[in-house]
Design an enzyme around this catalytic site. Structure first.
Site, short mmCIF file in Angstrom:
data_model
loop_
_atom_site.label_atom_id
_atom_site.label_comp_id
_atom_site.label_asym_id
_atom_site.label_seq_id
_atom_site.Cartn_x
_atom_site.Cartn_y
_atom_site.Cartn_z
N ASN A 268 68.12 44.28 34.24
CA ASN A 268 69.49 43.92 34.62
C ASN A 268 70.20 43.10 33.55
O ASN A 268 71.43 43.03 33.55
CB ASN A 268 69.50 43.19 35.96
N ARG B 142 74.65 53.10 38.08
CA ARG B 142 75.69 52.26 38.66
C ARG B 142 76.25 51.26 37.65
O ARG B 142 77.46 51.02 37.57
CB ARG B 142 75.09 51.52 39.85
N CYS C 258 71.43 53.22 42.82
CA CYS C 258 70.58 53.19 44.01
C CYS C 258 71.44 53.13 45.25
O CYS C 258 72.48 52.48 45.27
CB CYS C 258 69.67 51.95 43.98
N PRO D 80 80.84 48.49 47.22
CA PRO D 80 82.22 48.42 46.74
C PRO D 80 82.32 47.72 45.39
O PRO D 80 81.39 47.03 44.97
CB PRO D 80 82.92 47.59 47.82
N ILE D 81 83.48 47.90 44.72
CA ILE D 81 83.70 47.13 43.49
C ILE D 81 85.06 46.42 43.54
O ILE D 81 85.67 46.15 42.52
CB ILE D 81 83.58 48.01 42.21
N ASP D 82 85.48 46.13 44.79
CA ASP D 82 86.77 45.45 44.96
C ASP D 82 86.83 44.11 44.23
O ASP D 82 87.86 43.74 43.66
CB ASP D 82 87.06 45.27 46.46
N ASP E 223 65.92 42.36 45.19
CA ASP E 223 65.19 43.39 44.44
C ASP E 223 63.67 43.23 44.56
O ASP E 223 62.92 44.05 44.03
CB ASP E 223 65.62 43.40 42.97
N ARG F 23 63.28 54.26 36.07
CA ARG F 23 64.56 53.65 35.70
C ARG F 23 64.37 52.18 35.31
O ARG F 23 65.14 51.64 34.53
CB ARG F 23 65.54 53.67 36.88
C1 UD1 Z 1 73.02 43.64 40.98
C2 UD1 Z 1 71.72 44.25 40.52
C3 UD1 Z 1 70.93 44.79 41.72
C4 UD1 Z 1 70.74 43.69 42.75
C5 UD1 Z 1 72.07 43.01 43.09
C6 UD1 Z 1 71.90 41.79 43.98
C7 UD1 Z 1 72.26 45.02 38.29
C8 UD1 Z 1 72.48 46.18 37.39
N1 UD1 Z 1 71.99 45.32 39.58
O1 UD1 Z 1 73.75 44.69 41.63
O2 UD1 Z 1 69.67 45.24 41.25
O3 UD1 Z 1 70.19 44.22 43.94
O4 UD1 Z 1 72.74 42.59 41.89
O5 UD1 Z 1 71.08 40.84 43.37
O6 UD1 Z 1 72.27 43.87 37.87
N2 UD1 Z 1 80.05 43.37 46.85
C9 UD1 Z 1 81.31 43.51 47.38
N3 UD1 Z 1 82.35 43.81 46.52
C10 UD1 Z 1 82.16 43.95 45.17
C11 UD1 Z 1 80.85 43.79 44.64
C12 UD1 Z 1 79.81 43.50 45.52
O7 UD1 Z 1 81.52 43.40 48.59
O8 UD1 Z 1 83.13 44.19 44.46
C13 UD1 Z 1 78.91 43.08 47.76
C14 UD1 Z 1 77.87 44.20 47.78
O9 UD1 Z 1 78.21 45.22 48.69
C15 UD1 Z 1 76.61 43.46 48.15
C16 UD1 Z 1 76.81 42.06 47.53
O10 UD1 Z 1 78.20 41.96 47.26
O11 UD1 Z 1 76.52 43.33 49.55
C17 UD1 Z 1 76.05 41.83 46.26
O12 UD1 Z 1 76.37 42.84 45.31
P1 UD1 Z 1 76.31 42.55 43.72
O13 UD1 Z 1 75.76 41.18 43.48
O14 UD1 Z 1 77.64 42.89 43.17
O15 UD1 Z 1 75.26 43.63 43.24
P2 UD1 Z 1 75.30 44.52 41.93
O16 UD1 Z 1 75.91 43.74 40.83
O17 UD1 Z 1 75.82 45.86 42.25
#
Ligand code: UD1
Length: 428
Positions: free
Chosen positions: A23, A93, A117, A123-125, A305, A398
């Site tokens: 990561n 992702r 995964c 979301p990416i809001d 994780d 991966r």
């Molecule tokens: C990263 C890790 C992943 C790990 C996760 C949580 C990488 C490449 N991946 O994923 O392995 O499981 O952190 O430790 O580093 N959320 C929103 N809106 C957003 C972004 C996130 O609501 O715009 C929510 C997600 O749905 C989730 C939570 O926030 O419930 C945490 O997500 P996030 O910390 O963003 O995970 P990733 O960065 O995708």
């Protein structure tokens, strides 16, 4: 198609060396786009996610050379078009980190909505709100996210929820913005700190990474650098759990013990002996495993994780354990696979798993439903009676460098076999 064949029942014993953090490199590779000179990256894990990132960079125009198997030289000066097409973005992702990095470099980026995964809705809001706070606009058309601005300007970015990805993306965009950005409610994971250290080694001015408030003073130029990626906290945790689950005794080398504290403390509570050294930890099974409750939380809490791997260990503890997933909406799909191996687990509303201890797993044909779920079924296979066959191992590769060689080095009976697709079809 490839799969692992595991003959269980061999306690893991000996030493294993942990690779660079998946990561962290997932954020650092896109960040090289921001450099005006070549970057040399050491301790790069040899995993398929890295191969995908380097292919994306090369296709954009970067020059990448392998100096040795874990050292890369990357010159991104040839990148002229800030775009990552769907065919590549869908493979991973974290390709969305190119949004922040390209926006930071070119004031615009066009990146396809990512794959990755499947833990339910991802979301990416928060990422997009962060870019907006810095003065960028975004549109979504035909599966591509377009972000652009005349000039990124530092601002306060206060996240409603803690997001690793959004924190990283805003850091990447803000590092060359005019003025100061303050990220509030920032994620604190070790790879956030590693990205900040990498960017600072390029001339950035980032303070507070590892706390919930990160302050970034924008700079005009970022130069090339030489940087060693931190060891992988989750790979280390996976071998720690595998050592305990197989009743073994393993020295896990090339780690930062501080990053492992939440895992170490749960193992100790279960009755496992864990000894910390400067850059290694020894994990030794010393008797029956106690039941405990585990809840995943953002760092420094127990990492989501490690949730599937921990479930395997809880299956082997005496009594009833409660495992709560508090980060993702849907991360228990792998429980069906563990049930095939004899686990006594029920899931309540997708967030809580009630795990009753069993004497041992029994071997079965199973599949890796995602990366960490794949690691979990491998661990279950290592301690199972009989033979386990794990399909869909591309998920595992991966994020785990040479997992079968590393496990064989610890005494496991695991091998990768290639099954011709025709045979697979006949079997179905
Ligand atoms: C990263 C890790 C992943 C790990 C996760 C949580 C990488 C490449 N991946 O994923 O392995 O499981 O952190 O430790 O580093 N959320 C929103 N809106 C957003 C972004 C996130 O609501 O715009 C929510 C997600 O749905 C989730 C939570 O926030 O419930 C945490 O997500 P996030 O910390 O963003 O995970 P990733 O960065 O995708």
């Amino acid at each position: 198609m490839e799969k692992y064949i595991i003959h269980g029942g061999h306690p893991l014993k000996g030493e294993v060396v942990i690779s660079g953090a998946k990561n962290a490199i997932a954020a650092i590779l896109p960040a090289t786009v921001l450099a005006d000179g070549p970057c040399i990256l050491e301790n790069v894990p040899n995993i398929s996610d890295v191969h995908i990132f380097t292919e994306i960079l090369k296709d954009m125009g970067a020059d990448i050379q392998f100096i040795n198997k874990s050292t890369l030289k990357i010159d991104t000066s040839g990148i002229k078009v800030p775009e990552v097409p769907y065919e590549q973005a869908k493979k991973m992702r974290a390709s969305y980190y190119f949004l922040g990095a390209l926006l930071g470099k070119f004031n615009c980026a066009r990146v396809a909505l990512p794959g990755g995964c499947d833990f339910g809705v991802r979301p990416i809001d928060l990422h997009l709100k962060g870019f907006q706070s810095l003065g960028a606009e975004y549109t979504l058309e035909y599966g591509m996210i377009n972000v652009k601005t005349e000039q990124l300007r530092g601002n306060e970015v206060c996240f409603d929820g803690v997001s690793v990805g959004a924190t990283i993306n805003v850091m990447l965009a803000a590092v060359k913005a005019k003025g100061t950005t303050v990220i509030e409610n920032a994620a604190k994971e070790p790879h956030i700190v590693d990205l900040a250290n990498f960017l600072n080694s390029m001339g950035a001015n980032i303070m507070g990474a590892g706390t919930d408030m990160i302050r970034i003073k924008g700079v005009d130029i970022l130069h090339g650098t030489e940087y060693a990626v931190i060891p992988d906290q989750i790979e280390a945790g996976t071998y720690m759990v595998a050592a305990a689950a197989t009743k073994g005794d393993v020295l896990v080398k090339n780690v930062i013990p501080k990053h492992l504290e939440s895992i170490t403390s749960k193992l100790i509570k279960m009755g496992v002996e864990v000894t910390e050294y400067d850059d290694s930890v020894r994990v030794k099974y010393v008797g029956k495993l106690e039941r405990i409750n585990v809840k995943t939380r953002p760092h420094p809490g127990f990492p989501t994780d490690m949730q599937p791997q921990m479930a395997v260990l809880l299956c082997l503890a005496e009594g009833t354990s409660v495992l709560t997933e508090d980060v993702w909406d849907s991360r228990f799909r792998y429980l069906d696979e563990l049930r095939r191996m004899g686990a006594d687990v029920s899931s309540v509303d997708g967030h809580v798993a009630i795990i009753e201890g069993i004497k041992s797993f029994t071997g079965a044909p199973v599949k890796a439903v995602d990366l960490r779920a794949g690691a979990a079924v491998v661990i279950a296979g290592l301690c199972a009676q009989g033979t386990t066959e794990v399909e869909n191992i591309y998920h595992i590769e991966r994020g785990y460098e040479n997992i079968e060689e590393k496990l064989r080095g610890l005494g496991a009976d695991i091998k990768k076999v290639v099954i011709p697709d025709k045979v697979m079809q006949t079997a179905i």
